[in-house]
Design a protein around this motif. Sequence first.
Motif, PDB file in Angstrom:
ATOM      1  N   UNK A  64       0.701  -1.197  -0.130  1.00  0.00           N
ATOM      2  CA  UNK A  64       0.101  -0.114  -0.308  1.00  0.00           C
ATOM      3  C   UNK A  64       0.659   1.291  -0.013  1.00  0.00           C
ATOM      4  N   UNK A  65       2.164   1.125  -0.317  1.00  0.00           N
ATOM      5  CA  UNK A  65       3.034   2.358  -0.171  1.00  0.00           C
ATOM      6  C   UNK A  65       3.414   3.020  -1.578  1.00  0.00           C
ATOM      7  N   UNK A  66       2.944   2.232  -2.531  1.00  0.00           N
ATOM      8  CA  UNK A  66       3.385   2.507  -3.790  1.00  0.00           C
ATOM      9  C   UNK A  66       3.228   4.018  -4.250  1.00  0.00           C
ATOM     10  N   UNK A  67       1.948   4.404  -4.012  1.00  0.00           N
ATOM     11  CA  UNK A  67       1.701   5.715  -4.500  1.00  0.00           C
ATOM     12  C   UNK A  67       2.509   6.914  -3.684  1.00  0.00           C
ATOM     13  N   UNK A  68       2.628   6.586  -2.436  1.00  0.00           N
ATOM     14  CA  UNK A  68       3.604   7.657  -1.601  1.00  0.00           C
ATOM     15  C   UNK A  68       5.071   7.738  -2.247  1.00  0.00           C
ATOM     16  N   UNK A  69       5.679   6.560  -2.710  1.00  0.00           N
ATOM     17  CA  UNK A  69       6.809   6.360  -3.244  1.00  0.00           C
ATOM     18  C   UNK A  69       6.966   7.034  -4.585  1.00  0.00           C
ATOM     19  N   UNK A  70       6.045   6.931  -5.417  1.00  0.00           N
ATOM     20  CA  UNK A  70       5.844   7.721  -6.679  1.00  0.00           C
ATOM     21  C   UNK A  70       5.846   9.061  -6.420  1.00  0.00           C
ATOM     22  N   UNK A  71       5.117   9.629  -5.507  1.00  0.00           N
ATOM     23  CA  UNK A  71       4.943  11.129  -5.388  1.00  0.00           C
ATOM     24  C   UNK A  71       6.192  11.626  -4.768  1.00  0.00           C
ATOM     25  N   UNK A  72       7.040  10.790  -3.842  1.00  0.00           N
ATOM     26  CA  UNK A  72       8.214  11.312  -3.595  1.00  0.00           C
ATOM     27  C   UNK A  72       9.428  11.511  -4.310  1.00  0.00           C
TER      28      UNK A  72
END
Length: 326
Positions: free
Chosen positions: A172-180
């Motif tokens: 569930x952390x993929x979107x946050x990684x993309x944004x960073x």
Amino acid sequence: MEENGTYSWKPEKDLKKTVNFKKLRNILIGVFAAVFALILVSTCFYTVDDKQQAVVTTFGKVTDVTDAGVHFKLPFGIQNAQKVDVNVYQKFELGYQSDDSEAGYKVNPEESTMITGDYNIVNIDFFVEYKVSDPVAYLYASTNPEEILRNLIQSQVRNVVGSSNVDAVLTDGKENIQMQVKELVTNILADYNIGLTLVDVKIQDSEPPTTEVVEAFKAVETAKQQAETVVNDAKAYQNAELPKAQAEADKLTQNAEFLKQKRINEAVQQVAMFNAMYAEYAQNPAITKSRMYYEAIQEILPGVKLYVNTGDSSSVDMLLPLEKWQ
């Protein structure tokens, strides 16, 4: 006339040859002039479509940037116009390469294999979109801006993944990684000024390096989905039952208020009765005490006929039935 003063005549055939040669020479000169004019005109104009911009250089120095349309430039290499696609999203793949194989892609382990912040190894692939934002900087600020962008994204991806735990990377952390990654790369591109803008960066796939670990993480993901399902079912049950419970609570509250008011009214009534009885008692204490005593006996022993001894115990007439007093 010859040198000795005599005249000589050229044959008519030689004169025709001379005339034809002059005519052919004039035609060739005209053709060369026309070709030269066409070349000159073709080198003086250039066309830019709506997805491009052209960088114009004069003697090798940038002098203008033109948009879509037909434009004039000086010929013979004095001015040159180099077209750049600026309104087109361009892309590249990081960690894999699409091909015509059965899988549809080929993995590049050197780019995809990374270490997470909790020292787990994962394979993660990215899809990158970018576009040219400054054609002059794109052409002259660096030798290979696309390669610079590719290396920059790969560096920041490893930086972000290296500070994330394996659960976030795989679930569930993929979107946050993309944004960073996008934020970090955008800030660095603003400092480098290589003429490129990062449009989007997306994780195509992320998985553990071994089959056993893949199955374990799939089981974890399935458990999470089941947990979410149970929570949603519980919320649905709550939403269905809560109004019923609220209605029952309101009903109980109303009943309690009713009983409360009833008890208060009964207490007020008893107080009034007691005050009235006390007033009678204050006027005739003996009679009131006797009456209260007889009423208490009647209430305690319902259906029992009572007699009161009014005098001599040997006389029957001295017994009076209690019910006549009522």
